[in-house]
Motif scaffolding. Structure first.
Motif, PDB file in Angstrom:
ATOM      1  N   ILE A  72       0.871  -1.173   0.000  1.00 34.80           N
ATOM      2  CA  ILE A  72       0.000   0.000   0.000  1.00 34.80           C
ATOM      3  C   ILE A  72       0.905   1.219   0.000  1.00 34.80           C
ATOM      4  CG2 ILE A  72      -1.740   1.277   1.279  1.00 34.80           C
ATOM      5  CD1 ILE A  72      -2.602  -1.443   2.463  1.00 34.80           C
ATOM      6  N   LYS A  73       0.757   2.033  -1.027  1.00 34.57           N
ATOM      7  CA  LYS A  73       1.609   3.212  -1.145  1.00 34.57           C
ATOM      8  C   LYS A  73       1.135   4.282  -0.169  1.00 34.57           C
ATOM      9  CE  LYS A  73       2.778   2.459  -5.947  1.00 34.57           C
ATOM     10  NZ  LYS A  73       2.753   2.994  -7.296  1.00 34.57           N
ATOM     11  N   PRO A  74       2.074   4.915   0.544  1.00 36.64           N
ATOM     12  CA  PRO A  74       1.678   6.012   1.435  1.00 36.64           C
ATOM     13  C   PRO A  74       1.230   7.208   0.604  1.00 36.64           C
ATOM     14  CG  PRO A  74       4.059   5.826   1.349  1.00 36.64           C
ATOM     15  CD  PRO A  74       3.496   4.669   0.569  1.00 36.64           C
ATOM     16  N   PRO A  75       0.374   8.064   1.174  1.00 34.73           N
ATOM     17  CA  PRO A  75      -0.064   9.237   0.412  1.00 34.73           C
ATOM     18  C   PRO A  75       1.116  10.156   0.114  1.00 34.73           C
ATOM     19  CG  PRO A  75      -0.749   9.401   2.699  1.00 34.73           C
ATOM     20  CD  PRO A  75      -0.174   8.026   2.511  1.00 34.73           C
ATOM     21  N   ILE A  76       1.054  10.808  -1.025  1.00 34.02           N
ATOM     22  CA  ILE A  76       2.117  11.733  -1.416  1.00 34.02           C
ATOM     23  C   ILE A  76       1.885  13.050  -0.689  1.00 34.02           C
ATOM     24  CG2 ILE A  76       3.137  13.015  -3.331  1.00 34.02           C
ATOM     25  CD1 ILE A  76       2.287  10.687  -5.137  1.00 34.02           C
ATOM     26  N   MET A  77       2.892  13.472   0.060  1.00 37.68           N
ATOM     27  CA  MET A  77       2.800  14.722   0.812  1.00 37.68           C
ATOM     28  C   MET A  77       3.480  15.820   0.010  1.00 37.68           C
ATOM     29  SD  MET A  77       1.165  13.718   3.433  1.00 37.68           S
ATOM     30  CE  MET A  77       1.288  15.097   4.516  1.00 37.68           C
ATOM     31  N   PRO A  78       2.824  16.972  -0.155  1.00 34.93           N
ATOM     32  CA  PRO A  78       3.467  18.063  -0.893  1.00 34.93           C
ATOM     33  C   PRO A  78       4.660  18.609  -0.116  1.00 34.93           C
ATOM     34  CG  PRO A  78       1.434  18.817   0.104  1.00 34.93           C
ATOM     35  CD  PRO A  78       1.515  17.331   0.341  1.00 34.93           C
ATOM     36  N   VAL A  79       5.685  19.014  -0.839  1.00 39.37           N
ATOM     37  CA  VAL A  79       6.878  19.584  -0.224  1.00 39.37           C
ATOM     38  C   VAL A  79       6.787  21.094  -0.358  1.00 39.37           C
ATOM     39  CG1 VAL A  79       9.387  19.716  -0.328  1.00 39.37           C
ATOM     40  CG2 VAL A  79       8.229  17.558  -0.808  1.00 39.37           C
ATOM     41  N   LEU A  80       6.850  21.782   0.775  1.00 43.82           N
ATOM     42  CA  LEU A  80       6.796  23.236   0.755  1.00 43.82           C
ATOM     43  C   LEU A  80       8.195  23.780   0.547  1.00 43.82           C
ATOM     44  CD1 LEU A  80       4.381  23.785   3.758  1.00 43.82           C
ATOM     45  CD2 LEU A  80       3.833  23.758   1.330  1.00 43.82           C
ATOM     46  N   LYS A  81       8.338  24.666  -0.424  1.00 44.17           N
ATOM     47  CA  LYS A  81       9.641  25.265  -0.694  1.00 44.17           C
ATOM     48  C   LYS A  81       9.799  26.515   0.147  1.00 44.17           C
ATOM     49  CE  LYS A  81      10.076  23.530  -5.354  1.00 44.17           C
ATOM     50  NZ  LYS A  81      10.285  23.871  -6.756  1.00 44.17           N
ATOM     51  N   GLU A  82      11.010  26.692   0.693  1.00 48.34           N
ATOM     52  CA  GLU A  82      11.299  27.876   1.498  1.00 48.34           C
ATOM     53  C   GLU A  82      11.582  29.043   0.569  1.00 48.34           C
ATOM     54  OE1 GLU A  82      14.697  29.368   4.581  1.00 48.34           O
ATOM     55  OE2 GLU A  82      14.201  27.254   4.532  1.00 48.34           O
ATOM     56  N   ASP A  83      11.007  30.189   0.879  1.00 48.62           N
ATOM     57  CA  ASP A  83      11.239  31.393   0.088  1.00 48.62           C
ATOM     58  C   ASP A  83      12.686  31.819   0.284  1.00 48.62           C
ATOM     59  OD1 ASP A  83      11.193  33.742  -1.290  1.00 48.62           O
ATOM     60  OD2 ASP A  83       9.629  34.690  -0.080  1.00 48.62           O
ATOM     61  N   ALA A  84      13.425  32.050  -0.803  1.00 47.54           N
ATOM     62  CA  ALA A  84      14.844  32.392  -0.728  1.00 47.54           C
ATOM     63  C   ALA A  84      15.080  33.708  -0.011  1.00 47.54           C
ATOM     64  CB  ALA A  84      15.441  32.448  -2.129  1.00 47.54           C
ATOM     65  N   SER A  85      14.104  34.630  -0.045  1.00 44.85           N
ATOM     66  CA  SER A  85      14.304  35.928   0.594  1.00 44.85           C
ATOM     67  C   SER A  85      14.007  35.887   2.084  1.00 44.85           C
ATOM     68  CB  SER A  85      13.420  36.985  -0.074  1.00 44.85           C
ATOM     69  OG  SER A  85      12.056  36.643   0.107  1.00 44.85           O
ATOM     70  N   VAL A  86      13.358  34.831   2.548  1.00 51.81           N
ATOM     71  CA  VAL A  86      13.001  34.727   3.954  1.00 51.81           C
ATOM     72  C   VAL A  86      13.724  33.531   4.558  1.00 51.81           C
ATOM     73  CG1 VAL A  86      11.106  34.381   5.584  1.00 51.81           C
ATOM     74  CG2 VAL A  86      10.730  35.675   3.477  1.00 51.81           C
ATOM     75  N   GLY A  87      14.375  33.733   5.666  1.00 52.98           N
ATOM     76  CA  GLY A  87      14.990  32.631   6.384  1.00 52.98           C
ATOM     77  C   GLY A  87      16.272  32.122   5.777  1.00 52.98           C
ATOM     78  N   SER A  88      16.872  32.860   4.879  1.00 55.13           N
ATOM     79  CA  SER A  88      18.125  32.412   4.296  1.00 55.13           C
ATOM     80  C   SER A  88      19.230  32.534   5.326  1.00 55.13           C
ATOM     81  CB  SER A  88      18.467  33.249   3.063  1.00 55.13           C
ATOM     82  OG  SER A  88      19.703  32.841   2.542  1.00 55.13           O
ATOM     83  N   SER A  89      20.037  31.490   5.477  1.00 56.06           N
ATOM     84  CA  SER A  89      21.076  31.508   6.498  1.00 56.06           C
ATOM     85  C   SER A  89      22.468  31.575   5.891  1.00 56.06           C
ATOM     86  CB  SER A  89      20.950  30.258   7.375  1.00 56.06           C
ATOM     87  OG  SER A  89      21.132  29.111   6.579  1.00 56.06           O
ATOM     88  N   PHE A  90      22.592  31.971   4.633  1.00 52.61           N
ATOM     89  CA  PHE A  90      23.912  32.037   4.011  1.00 52.61           C
ATOM     90  C   PHE A  90      24.671  33.230   4.564  1.00 52.61           C
ATOM     91  CE2 PHE A  90      26.820  33.425   0.609  1.00 52.61           C
ATOM     92  CZ  PHE A  90      27.614  32.299   0.579  1.00 52.61           C
ATOM     93  N   ASN A  91      25.852  32.973   5.099  1.00 52.44           N
ATOM     94  CA  ASN A  91      26.644  34.046   5.688  1.00 52.44           C
ATOM     95  C   ASN A  91      27.982  34.229   4.978  1.00 52.44           C
ATOM     96  OD1 ASN A  91      28.045  31.835   6.483  1.00 52.44           O
ATOM     97  ND2 ASN A  91      27.755  32.109   8.685  1.00 52.44           N
ATOM     98  N   GLY A  92      28.127  33.659   3.801  1.00 58.47           N
ATOM     99  CA  GLY A  92      29.363  33.805   3.054  1.00 58.47           C
ATOM    100  C   GLY A  92      30.388  32.732   3.365  1.00 58.47           C
ATOM    101  N   ASP A  93      30.141  31.895   4.362  1.00 54.48           N
ATOM    102  CA  ASP A  93      31.076  30.834   4.730  1.00 54.48           C
ATOM    103  C   ASP A  93      30.903  29.667   3.767  1.00 54.48           C
ATOM    104  OD1 ASP A  93      32.770  29.077   5.958  1.00 54.48           O
ATOM    105  OD2 ASP A  93      31.431  28.640   7.638  1.00 54.48           O
TER     106      ASP A  93
END
Length: 103
Positions: free
Chosen positions: A65-86
């Motif tokens: 029995i296949k589990p239901p497919i759950m949608p994947v929410l994409k994170e907005d690149a302008s919000v919550g980005s943790s890139f600090n140049g490292d």
């Protein structure tokens, strides 16, 4: 036992046939559950030109029995980005080309 022969006259399709069998088994295992049937005799092997089970292989096969497919929410690149140049990605032991110049 050499199913595809050997040497210079070896079957040219042996690798393809082996890969095809692996894919077929993977597809079956992905779509079905396999378990020994209730009351099935103990598995014993017989050798000859091929290796096979003496009394067969009684199994119960059920569709998975296949589990239901759950949608994947994409994170907005302008919000919550943790890139600090490292660029070491948290690995403090990365060795740069400058390290070798100092040796």
């Amino acid at each position: 036992y050499l199913p595809f022969g050997g040497g210079p006259r070896k079957c040219v399709g042996d690798m393809f046939a082996t890969f095809e069998n692996i894919v077929a088994v993977a597809m079956l295992v992905r779509q079905f559950n396999f378990q020994m049937a209730l009351g099935a005799p103990q598995v014993e092997m017989t050798t000859g030109a091929t290796i096979h089970t003496t009394n067969g292989l009684r199994m119960t096969v059920t569709r998975r029995i296949k589990p239901p497919i759950m949608p994947v929410l994409k994170e907005d690149a302008s919000v919550g980005s943790s890139f600090n140049g490292d660029t070491t990605h948290g690995n403090k032991h990365d060795i740069s080309p400058a390290h070798f110049k100092s040796l």
